[in-house]
Design an enzyme around this catalytic site. Structure first.
Site, PDB file in Angstrom:
ATOM      1  N   HIS A   2      67.334  70.898   6.687  1.00 32.21           N
ATOM      2  CA  HIS A   2      68.386  71.911   6.574  1.00 32.21           C
ATOM      3  C   HIS A   2      68.506  72.616   7.913  1.00 32.21           C
ATOM      4  O   HIS A   2      67.497  73.030   8.495  1.00 32.21           O
ATOM      5  CB  HIS A   2      68.067  72.932   5.480  1.00 32.21           C
ATOM      6  CG  HIS A   2      67.973  72.313   4.131  1.00 32.21           C
ATOM      7  ND1 HIS A   2      69.084  71.960   3.413  1.00 32.21           N
ATOM      8  CD2 HIS A   2      66.893  71.946   3.400  1.00 32.21           C
ATOM      9  CE1 HIS A   2      68.693  71.403   2.280  1.00 32.21           C
ATOM     10  NE2 HIS A   2      67.375  71.374   2.251  1.00 32.21           N
ATOM     11  N   TYR A  25      75.589  77.427  11.386  1.00 33.72           N
ATOM     12  CA  TYR A  25      75.211  76.036  11.638  1.00 33.72           C
ATOM     13  C   TYR A  25      75.321  75.612  13.101  1.00 33.72           C
ATOM     14  O   TYR A  25      74.954  74.489  13.444  1.00 33.72           O
ATOM     15  CB  TYR A  25      76.065  75.107  10.771  1.00 33.72           C
ATOM     16  CG  TYR A  25      75.920  75.401   9.306  1.00 33.72           C
ATOM     17  CD1 TYR A  25      74.731  75.148   8.636  1.00 33.72           C
ATOM     18  CD2 TYR A  25      76.968  75.954   8.579  1.00 33.72           C
ATOM     19  CE1 TYR A  25      74.587  75.430   7.289  1.00 33.72           C
ATOM     20  CE2 TYR A  25      76.844  76.227   7.223  1.00 33.72           C
ATOM     21  CZ  TYR A  25      75.648  75.972   6.589  1.00 33.72           C
ATOM     22  OH  TYR A  25      75.503  76.244   5.255  1.00 33.72           O
TER      23      TYR A  25
END
EC number: 4.2.1.10
Length: 150
Positions: free
Chosen positions: A101, A22
């Site tokens: 996302h 991430y």
């Protein structure tokens, strides 16, 4: 023109949790970049993150009441929450929402490949890191301007 940006479970840990997937940017960093871009685009954005499904649903209901478009990173609720989908269906019938996302969910574990939200979303942006939020904001503003929504 007002847009609501919602973030689901674990996104409060952005920058700390699994940075190899991430990245190291925090949610506060993302929100600042979005707020700066919103100013340039002539809109406002409000932000909300929760690890609790019901709180996110309540915020979707508020967005529906104000006829606000939504940008949402539902986190793990993407793959599990029919209730969140049902709430977003009201937005889908109005100003619409974009699903974001940070990682490419289709290149990860098989359970992440299915989204309950994607079939009713205006669009889905995945796998381009936190840049996806900015792309979603630009796309939302462009779409709302082209339809005359404010």
């Amino acid at each position: 023109m007002h847009i609501v940006c919602l973030n689901g479970p674990n996104l409060n840990r952005l920058g700390k949790r699994q940075p190899d997937i991430y990245g190291r940017e925090t949610l506060a960093d993302v929100e600042k970049k979005m707020a700066d871009l919103a100013g340039t685009l002539g809109c406002t954005v409000s932000f909300f993150q929760s690890n609790h499904e019901g709180e996110l649903i309540d915020r979707v209901h508020r967005a529906a009441e104000t006829n606000s478009a939504v940008i949402i990173n539902p986190g793990g609720l993407t793959h599990t929450s029919v209730a969140l989908r049902d709430a977003l269906a009201e937005i889908a019938d109005g100003p619409g929402f974009i699903e974001v996302h940070i990682s490419n969910i289709h290149a990860r574990e098989p359970f992440r490949h299915h989204s309950y939200l994607s079939p009713i979303a205006v669009g889905v942006i995945a796998g381009v890191g936190t840049q996806g939020y900015l792309l979603a904001l630009r796309a939302t503003v462009d779409r709302l301007q082209s339809t005359g929504a404010r």
